[in-house]
Design a protein around this motif. Sequence first.
Motif, PDB file in Angstrom:
ATOM      1  N   LEU A   1       0.865  -1.178   0.000  1.00 23.43           N
ATOM      2  CA  LEU A   1       0.000   0.000   0.000  1.00 23.43           C
ATOM      3  C   LEU A   1       0.903   1.230   0.000  1.00 23.43           C
ATOM      4  N   SER A   2       0.804   2.014  -1.048  1.00 23.06           N
ATOM      5  CA  SER A   2       1.654   3.203  -1.183  1.00 23.06           C
ATOM      6  C   SER A   2       0.817   4.453  -0.933  1.00 23.06           C
ATOM      7  N   LEU A   3       1.159   5.157   0.119  1.00 23.35           N
ATOM      8  CA  LEU A   3       0.412   6.345   0.522  1.00 23.35           C
ATOM      9  C   LEU A   3       1.373   7.437   0.959  1.00 23.35           C
ATOM     10  N   SER A   4       0.833   8.614   1.132  1.00 27.45           N
ATOM     11  CA  SER A   4       1.637   9.756   1.581  1.00 27.45           C
ATOM     12  C   SER A   4       1.313  10.072   3.042  1.00 27.45           C
ATOM     13  N   PRO A   5       2.251  10.689   3.743  1.00 34.14           N
ATOM     14  CA  PRO A   5       1.953  11.140   5.116  1.00 34.14           C
ATOM     15  C   PRO A   5       0.710  12.013   5.122  1.00 34.14           C
ATOM     16  N   GLY A   6      -0.114  11.813   6.143  1.00 32.67           N
ATOM     17  CA  GLY A   6      -1.355  12.555   6.260  1.00 32.67           C
ATOM     18  C   GLY A   6      -2.555  11.827   5.683  1.00 32.67           C
ATOM     19  N   GLU A   7      -2.303  10.840   4.820  1.00 35.08           N
ATOM     20  CA  GLU A   7      -3.400  10.078   4.237  1.00 35.08           C
ATOM     21  C   GLU A   7      -3.889   9.005   5.201  1.00 35.08           C
ATOM     22  N   ARG A   8      -5.041   8.461   4.873  1.00 33.13           N
ATOM     23  CA  ARG A   8      -5.660   7.401   5.661  1.00 33.13           C
ATOM     24  C   ARG A   8      -5.290   6.051   5.064  1.00 33.13           C
ATOM     25  N   ALA A   9      -4.896   5.114   5.932  1.00 34.03           N
ATOM     26  CA  ALA A   9      -4.536   3.768   5.482  1.00 34.03           C
ATOM     27  C   ALA A   9      -5.553   2.764   5.991  1.00 34.03           C
ATOM     28  N   THR A  10      -5.965   1.887   5.103  1.00 38.55           N
ATOM     29  CA  THR A  10      -6.902   0.819   5.456  1.00 38.55           C
ATOM     30  C   THR A  10      -6.302  -0.511   5.019  1.00 38.55           C
ATOM     31  N   LEU A  11      -5.992  -1.354   5.995  1.00 43.91           N
ATOM     32  CA  LEU A  11      -5.384  -2.656   5.736  1.00 43.91           C
ATOM     33  C   LEU A  11      -6.397  -3.736   6.105  1.00 43.91           C
ATOM     34  N   SER A  12      -6.456  -4.776   5.278  1.00 49.05           N
ATOM     35  CA  SER A  12      -7.452  -5.825   5.489  1.00 49.05           C
ATOM     36  C   SER A  12      -6.809  -7.162   5.807  1.00 49.05           C
ATOM     37  N   CYS A  13      -7.523  -7.953   6.583  1.00 42.82           N
ATOM     38  CA  CYS A  13      -7.105  -9.307   6.942  1.00 42.82           C
ATOM     39  C   CYS A  13      -8.347 -10.186   6.907  1.00 42.82           C
ATOM     40  N   ARG A  14      -8.274 -11.267   6.165  1.00 38.86           N
ATOM     41  CA  ARG A  14      -9.394 -12.192   6.054  1.00 38.86           C
ATOM     42  C   ARG A  14      -8.958 -13.579   6.517  1.00 38.86           C
ATOM     43  N   ALA A  15      -9.798 -14.211   7.340  1.00 38.91           N
ATOM     44  CA  ALA A  15      -9.502 -15.540   7.865  1.00 38.91           C
ATOM     45  C   ALA A  15     -10.297 -16.607   7.116  1.00 38.91           C
ATOM     46  N   SER A  16      -9.696 -17.799   6.984  1.00 39.44           N
ATOM     47  CA  SER A  16     -10.344 -18.894   6.254  1.00 39.44           C
ATOM     48  C   SER A  16     -11.532 -19.478   7.021  1.00 39.44           C
ATOM     49  N   GLN A  17     -11.615 -19.202   8.319  1.00 37.57           N
ATOM     50  CA  GLN A  17     -12.776 -19.558   9.128  1.00 37.57           C
ATOM     51  C   GLN A  17     -12.853 -18.581  10.290  1.00 37.57           C
ATOM     52  N   SER A  18     -13.955 -18.562  10.978  1.00 36.97           N
ATOM     53  CA  SER A  18     -14.142 -17.568  12.031  1.00 36.97           C
ATOM     54  C   SER A  18     -13.078 -17.672  13.124  1.00 36.97           C
ATOM     55  N   VAL A  19     -12.542 -16.518  13.510  1.00 39.39           N
ATOM     56  CA  VAL A  19     -11.634 -16.445  14.660  1.00 39.39           C
ATOM     57  C   VAL A  19     -12.262 -15.631  15.774  1.00 39.39           C
ATOM     58  N   GLY A  20     -13.569 -15.372  15.666  1.00 41.64           N
ATOM     59  CA  GLY A  20     -14.247 -14.567  16.671  1.00 41.64           C
ATOM     60  C   GLY A  20     -13.685 -13.161  16.674  1.00 41.64           C
ATOM     61  N   SER A  21     -13.172 -12.734  17.827  1.00 37.62           N
ATOM     62  CA  SER A  21     -12.509 -11.442  17.913  1.00 37.62           C
ATOM     63  C   SER A  21     -11.022 -11.605  18.227  1.00 37.62           C
TER      64      SER A  21
END
Lengths: 118, 107
Positions: free
Chosen positions: B11-31
């Motif tokens: 993810l290439s962004l500049s200082p001051g910008e908003r970053a959104t990173l995603s993580c997906r699990a192959s099955q539920s991990v609850g919280s």
Amino acid sequence: EVQLLDSGGGLVQPGGSLRLSCTASGFMFSSRAMSWVRQAPGKGLEWVSTISGLGFETFYADSLRGRFIISRDNSKKSSYLQMNSLRAEDTAIYYCANGGHMSSFDSWGQGTLVTVSS
Amino acid sequence: EIVLTQSPATLSLSPGERATLSCRASQSVGSSLAWYQQKPGQAPRLVISDTSNRATGIPARFSGSGSATDFTLTISSLEPEDFAVYYCQQRSEWPRTFGPGTKLDVK
């Protein structure tokens, strides 16, 4: 302040053994699980093993079970990873961390490099 | 074992910008999902535990959300020191597993 000092890495030949140590301070050692996580050069993080606070439970990555043994000495506030039958693919930085059982890996040591090569 | 997938890989962004990173699990991990930050030559550092709990010393610009199989790490306004690799990790089941990481670099 939590501090974890891991040591014991080095160069070892394939088939050899090495024992890593992690000495802790700044928290109630016997109440926290301890873990080892490794990172091969240029790669991501791989969980290796976890031991419960009193040492009654141990957990291992399937690929390592039988070769690696985790232990702890609460009187010395130390955790250990005995690594046997080492292979080239075990080459990595090994980090100790507290937690990993009922919690995330909350604090990490600086890492110790293990190189398996002839 | 539970497989974690992270996107994007970089993810290439500049200082001051908003970053959104995603993580997906192959099955539920609850919280039971954590995020770690790793800078070159340094050990990983816990950023978020249990989906949304900031670790000690982590600035308020970091936040985590999600549940079950889909999780997000958001950095509201990037500071120069935030550029690093971020890993997600689940503690719902053994073996503990990490995602492959998202490299957040300067645009």
